[in-house]
Design a protein around this motif. Sequence first.
Motif, mmCIF file in Angstrom:
data_model
loop_
_atom_site.group_PDB
_atom_site.id
_atom_site.type_symbol
_atom_site.label_atom_id
_atom_site.label_comp_id
_atom_site.label_asym_id
_atom_site.label_seq_id
_atom_site.Cartn_x
_atom_site.Cartn_y
_atom_site.Cartn_z
ATOM 1 N N GLY A 332 0.807 -1.202 0.000
ATOM 2 C CA GLY A 332 0.000 0.000 0.000
ATOM 3 C C GLY A 332 0.844 1.258 0.000
ATOM 4 N N ALA A 333 0.200 2.389 -0.332
ATOM 5 C CA ALA A 333 0.862 3.696 -0.291
ATOM 6 C C ALA A 333 0.894 4.149 1.164
ATOM 7 C CB ALA A 333 0.111 4.686 -1.159
ATOM 8 N N ILE A 334 1.933 3.737 1.870
ATOM 9 C CA ILE A 334 2.077 3.970 3.306
ATOM 10 C C ILE A 334 3.461 4.565 3.544
ATOM 11 C CG2 ILE A 334 2.018 2.901 5.594
ATOM 12 C CD1 ILE A 334 0.444 0.565 4.277
ATOM 13 N N LEU A 356 -1.276 6.270 5.818
ATOM 14 C CA LEU A 356 -1.778 5.504 4.677
ATOM 15 C C LEU A 356 -2.637 6.414 3.819
ATOM 16 C CD1 LEU A 356 -3.483 2.029 4.749
ATOM 17 C CD2 LEU A 356 -4.810 4.018 4.038
ATOM 18 N N TYR A 357 -2.587 6.221 2.487
ATOM 19 C CA TYR A 357 -3.396 7.031 1.577
ATOM 20 C C TYR A 357 -4.363 6.147 0.791
ATOM 21 C CZ TYR A 357 -0.238 10.872 2.583
ATOM 22 O OH TYR A 357 0.480 11.856 3.232
ATOM 23 N N GLY A 358 -5.579 6.621 0.706
ATOM 24 C CA GLY A 358 -6.607 5.913 -0.051
ATOM 25 C C GLY A 358 -7.587 6.910 -0.643
ATOM 26 N N GLU A 359 -8.775 6.434 -0.967
ATOM 27 C CA GLU A 359 -9.814 7.305 -1.528
ATOM 28 C C GLU A 359 -11.154 6.602 -1.395
ATOM 29 O OE1 GLU A 359 -11.506 6.657 -4.680
ATOM 30 O OE2 GLU A 359 -10.555 4.698 -4.816
ATOM 31 N N GLY A 360 -12.217 7.277 -1.845
ATOM 32 C CA GLY A 360 -13.541 6.674 -1.844
ATOM 33 C C GLY A 360 -14.238 6.702 -0.508
ATOM 34 N N VAL A 394 -7.712 -1.684 13.976
ATOM 35 C CA VAL A 394 -6.522 -1.015 14.506
ATOM 36 C C VAL A 394 -6.888 0.424 14.827
ATOM 37 C CG1 VAL A 394 -4.181 -0.245 13.961
ATOM 38 C CG2 VAL A 394 -4.972 -2.487 13.176
ATOM 39 N N ASP A 395 -6.446 0.899 15.989
ATOM 40 C CA ASP A 395 -6.731 2.283 16.376
ATOM 41 C C ASP A 395 -6.066 3.254 15.408
ATOM 42 O OD1 ASP A 395 -8.204 1.456 18.544
ATOM 43 O OD2 ASP A 395 -6.542 1.625 19.969
ATOM 44 N N THR A 396 -6.771 4.354 15.133
ATOM 45 C CA THR A 396 -6.233 5.406 14.276
ATOM 46 C C THR A 396 -6.228 6.730 15.038
ATOM 47 O OG1 THR A 396 -8.413 5.932 13.336
ATOM 48 C CG2 THR A 396 -7.083 4.279 12.199
ATOM 49 N N THR A 397 -5.277 7.587 14.694
ATOM 50 C CA THR A 397 -5.224 8.917 15.312
ATOM 51 C C THR A 397 -5.854 9.978 14.425
ATOM 52 O OG1 THR A 397 -3.007 9.254 14.396
ATOM 53 C CG2 THR A 397 -3.170 8.354 16.638
ATOM 54 N N TYR A 398 -6.004 9.672 13.132
ATOM 55 C CA TYR A 398 -6.687 10.576 12.218
ATOM 56 C C TYR A 398 -7.162 9.788 11.013
ATOM 57 C CZ TYR A 398 -7.627 14.102 8.685
ATOM 58 O OH TYR A 398 -8.246 14.849 7.719
ATOM 59 N N ALA A 399 -8.371 10.111 10.547
ATOM 60 C CA ALA A 399 -8.915 9.529 9.322
ATOM 61 C C ALA A 399 -9.800 10.580 8.660
ATOM 62 C CB ALA A 399 -9.705 8.260 9.613
ATOM 63 N N GLN A 411 -6.587 10.191 4.066
ATOM 64 C CA GLN A 411 -5.374 9.967 4.857
ATOM 65 C C GLN A 411 -5.760 9.325 6.177
ATOM 66 O OE1 GLN A 411 -2.473 13.178 5.198
ATOM 67 N NE2 GLN A 411 -2.210 12.744 7.390
ATOM 68 N N ILE A 412 -5.036 8.282 6.544
ATOM 69 C CA ILE A 412 -5.233 7.619 7.838
ATOM 70 C C ILE A 412 -3.881 7.538 8.544
ATOM 71 C CG2 ILE A 412 -5.903 5.491 9.018
ATOM 72 C CD1 ILE A 412 -7.837 4.913 6.764
ATOM 73 N N ASN A 413 -3.823 8.066 9.765
ATOM 74 C CA ASN A 413 -2.624 7.963 10.603
ATOM 75 C C ASN A 413 -2.865 6.881 11.647
ATOM 76 O OD1 ASN A 413 -1.717 10.191 9.150
ATOM 77 N ND2 ASN A 413 -2.263 11.663 10.749
ATOM 78 N N PHE A 414 -1.882 5.990 11.813
ATOM 79 C CA PHE A 414 -2.061 4.896 12.769
ATOM 80 C C PHE A 414 -0.715 4.436 13.294
ATOM 81 C CE2 PHE A 414 -1.202 2.905 8.741
ATOM 82 C CZ PHE A 414 -0.559 1.717 9.015
ATOM 83 N N GLN A 415 -0.768 3.703 14.406
ATOM 84 C CA GLN A 415 0.440 3.111 14.981
ATOM 85 C C GLN A 415 0.421 1.618 14.712
ATOM 86 O OE1 GLN A 415 0.899 3.480 19.278
ATOM 87 N NE2 GLN A 415 3.133 3.532 19.055
ATOM 88 N N VAL A 416 1.556 1.109 14.237
ATOM 89 C CA VAL A 416 1.634 -0.311 13.899
ATOM 90 C C VAL A 416 1.507 -1.147 15.172
ATOM 91 C CG1 VAL A 416 3.040 -2.126 12.860
ATOM 92 C CG2 VAL A 416 3.121 0.210 11.933
ATOM 93 N N PRO A 417 0.529 -2.052 15.231
ATOM 94 C CA PRO A 417 0.385 -2.908 16.412
ATOM 95 C C PRO A 417 1.460 -4.007 16.421
ATOM 96 C CG PRO A 417 -1.209 -3.536 14.750
ATOM 97 C CD PRO A 417 -0.499 -2.324 14.213
ATOM 98 N N ALA A 418 1.434 -4.814 17.447
ATOM 99 C CA ALA A 418 2.372 -5.943 17.534
ATOM 100 C C ALA A 418 2.027 -6.953 16.445
ATOM 101 C CB ALA A 418 2.279 -6.585 18.911
#
Length: 444
Positions: A332-334, A356-360, A394-399, A411-418
């Motif tokens: 993905g575009a991450i 991460l970047y997406g659309e729709g 997965v928790d996100t800080t911004y979407a 745009q989705i900001n997130f922290q990579v889980p274990a």
Amino acid sequence: MSQTKILLSLALAASSFGAGAAYSQTSTTAPTVRFHATLGDIDVVLTPGVAPLTVANFLNYVSKGAYVNSIFHRSVPGFIIQGGGYQLQNHAPVATPQSPAVKNEFNVTNARGTIAMAKLGTDPNSATNQWFFNLANNGANLDKQNGGFTVFGRVANSGGLAVMDKIAALPVYNYGSPFDQLPLNNLKGTRQDANFVLVTSIVQLPYVTPAGIESGATFASTNTNGIAPGEVLTLFGTAIGPSQLATLTLDGNGVVTNSLGGTRVLFDGTPAPLLYTSGSQIGVVAPQNLAGKSTVEVIVEYLNVQTAGMQFPVVPANPGIFTLNTSGSGDGAIIRPDGTIINTANPAQPGDILTLYGEGYGSAAPVLADGTIVGSTLPVPAGAVTLLIDGQSVDTTYAGGAPALIQGVLQINFQVPALTPGSHQIQVQVSGRTSPFGVTLQTK
């Protein structure tokens, strides 16, 4: 942010993240041309699949303007009407310059309503610029002589057939070879320019099929998935834009324009912002005013000539994740905060903060004007956004809307889980609709 940086960011969204990089000059549809004749228009669907050299030869003459003000110089009622060889100049028909002859490609019968190449009676490979319309089923005759006459298209509709028959019904006059079977309109006394039956021009029509409109990120067909407000779309077709790729421009207010290179894409009459356009492919962002509608009619317009309207369902959201290889699947575009890209060679690790970047993602509040570059006012999707990795939330800080990019990019900001090292499936869910399986996040 400076205009230069905005343009660079838009180029990243449209090219690196899917739309522009998928650009191809390969057309997915058969070309259609319109004969503008003095007695009406005749639309012809060309058939490069059965006569590729002949179609290319014909379109070469079209592009050179060789058929502008050309005449129908031969009419044999019940058989054919013929043109392409002479243009009206200074009140008289003058022979049109010929390109090298094209190899005969007889494959389709000379049925009523087909168009075929004329040629010398002793040489099957002598066709140049003259063509004829079959007024009747002439296969029993024309398919069996001189190697068969090459059919390279067919009249598209009943209106075109009616014009063809109208020309064939005109009186025929003998002015000596090659004008010994010359159809003339309203001849009274001496022949005048207005008596000739002219083809004032032949133009290639823009054409897009429903299967040729896809998600700009996933390339899923809108024919089955529908279109969401603000969705980034890729359109495929024929003659839908300029021959050379034209990329997005901003107007005086810093908004992405909805007219580019002579192209517009209309959604229920509303022109949408264009990311790029070419003769066979367009990148466009669906307008926000689709929200609340059940269907939308899409029309492509190039140089003021429009395609037929195409109806699609409207859906609340159609989420998709842009991919690095622009195929709709794979990594993905991450990116990391410093802009480095996450891929197999540069995997993420648990605890990393990523974007991460997406659309729709559908309609959002506040509603920004179509083509707006997202700034400090961030559009938040109306539907809940959920990020899934290997099917787990997965928790996100911004979407929401991506700052510095065009309205419609998610745009989705997130922290990579274990996560265990390796490749993990990553998806986005908006308003109960989930992006396609097959996009990956690489971890170590």
